[in-house]
Scaffold this motif. Structure first.
Motif, short mmCIF file in Angstrom:
data_model
loop_
_atom_site.label_atom_id
_atom_site.label_comp_id
_atom_site.label_asym_id
_atom_site.label_seq_id
_atom_site.Cartn_x
_atom_site.Cartn_y
_atom_site.Cartn_z
N GLN A 151 59.28 15.42 -86.46
CA GLN A 151 60.39 14.48 -86.59
C GLN A 151 61.70 15.21 -86.83
OE1 GLN A 151 58.77 12.15 -89.80
NE2 GLN A 151 58.19 10.46 -88.44
N ALA A 180 64.85 15.15 -84.29
CA ALA A 180 66.15 14.70 -84.79
C ALA A 180 67.23 15.74 -84.50
CB ALA A 180 66.07 14.43 -86.29
N GLN A 225 70.95 10.32 -79.97
CA GLN A 225 70.12 9.89 -81.09
C GLN A 225 70.44 8.43 -81.40
OE1 GLN A 225 70.79 12.00 -84.76
NE2 GLN A 225 68.61 11.98 -85.19
N GLN A 232 67.13 6.08 -85.69
CA GLN A 232 66.66 7.43 -86.00
C GLN A 232 67.62 8.13 -86.95
OE1 GLN A 232 63.77 8.96 -85.18
NE2 GLN A 232 64.44 10.66 -86.44
N HIS A 264 67.09 6.89 -90.41
CA HIS A 264 65.84 7.45 -90.93
C HIS A 264 66.04 8.89 -91.40
CE1 HIS A 264 61.94 9.51 -90.65
NE2 HIS A 264 61.46 8.38 -91.15
N ASP A 265 66.81 9.66 -90.63
CA ASP A 265 67.07 11.06 -90.99
C ASP A 265 67.84 11.15 -92.30
OD1 ASP A 265 65.82 11.69 -88.65
OD2 ASP A 265 67.67 12.11 -87.55
#
Length: 64
Positions: free
Chosen positions: A10, A14, A23, A27, A30-31
């Protein structure tokens, strides 16, 4: 905000998505919810070094 454990894959996805500029917002959120930025920084430095190394290799092969 919850903290989530991110896997190496992941983190790689990313960072690669950030390099290319494709991106998704989901996402990215989430990062930013991950516990630490250190894996992203280390992966980014390694990918940047690999990119520069590949460019140097290509240029040296072309100029040969």
């Amino acid at each position: 905000m919850t903290t989530k454990q991110t896997t190496i894959w992941q983190v790689f996805k990313a960072v690669l998505g950030a390099f290319i500029g494709v991106q998704s917002e989901k996402q990215r959120l989430h990062d930013f919810q991950s516990r630490s930025a250190v894996p992203f920084i280390i992966t980014g430095i390694l990918l940047a070094a690999a990119f520069v190394g590949i460019l140097i290799l290509i240029v040296s092969l072309v100029l040969r």
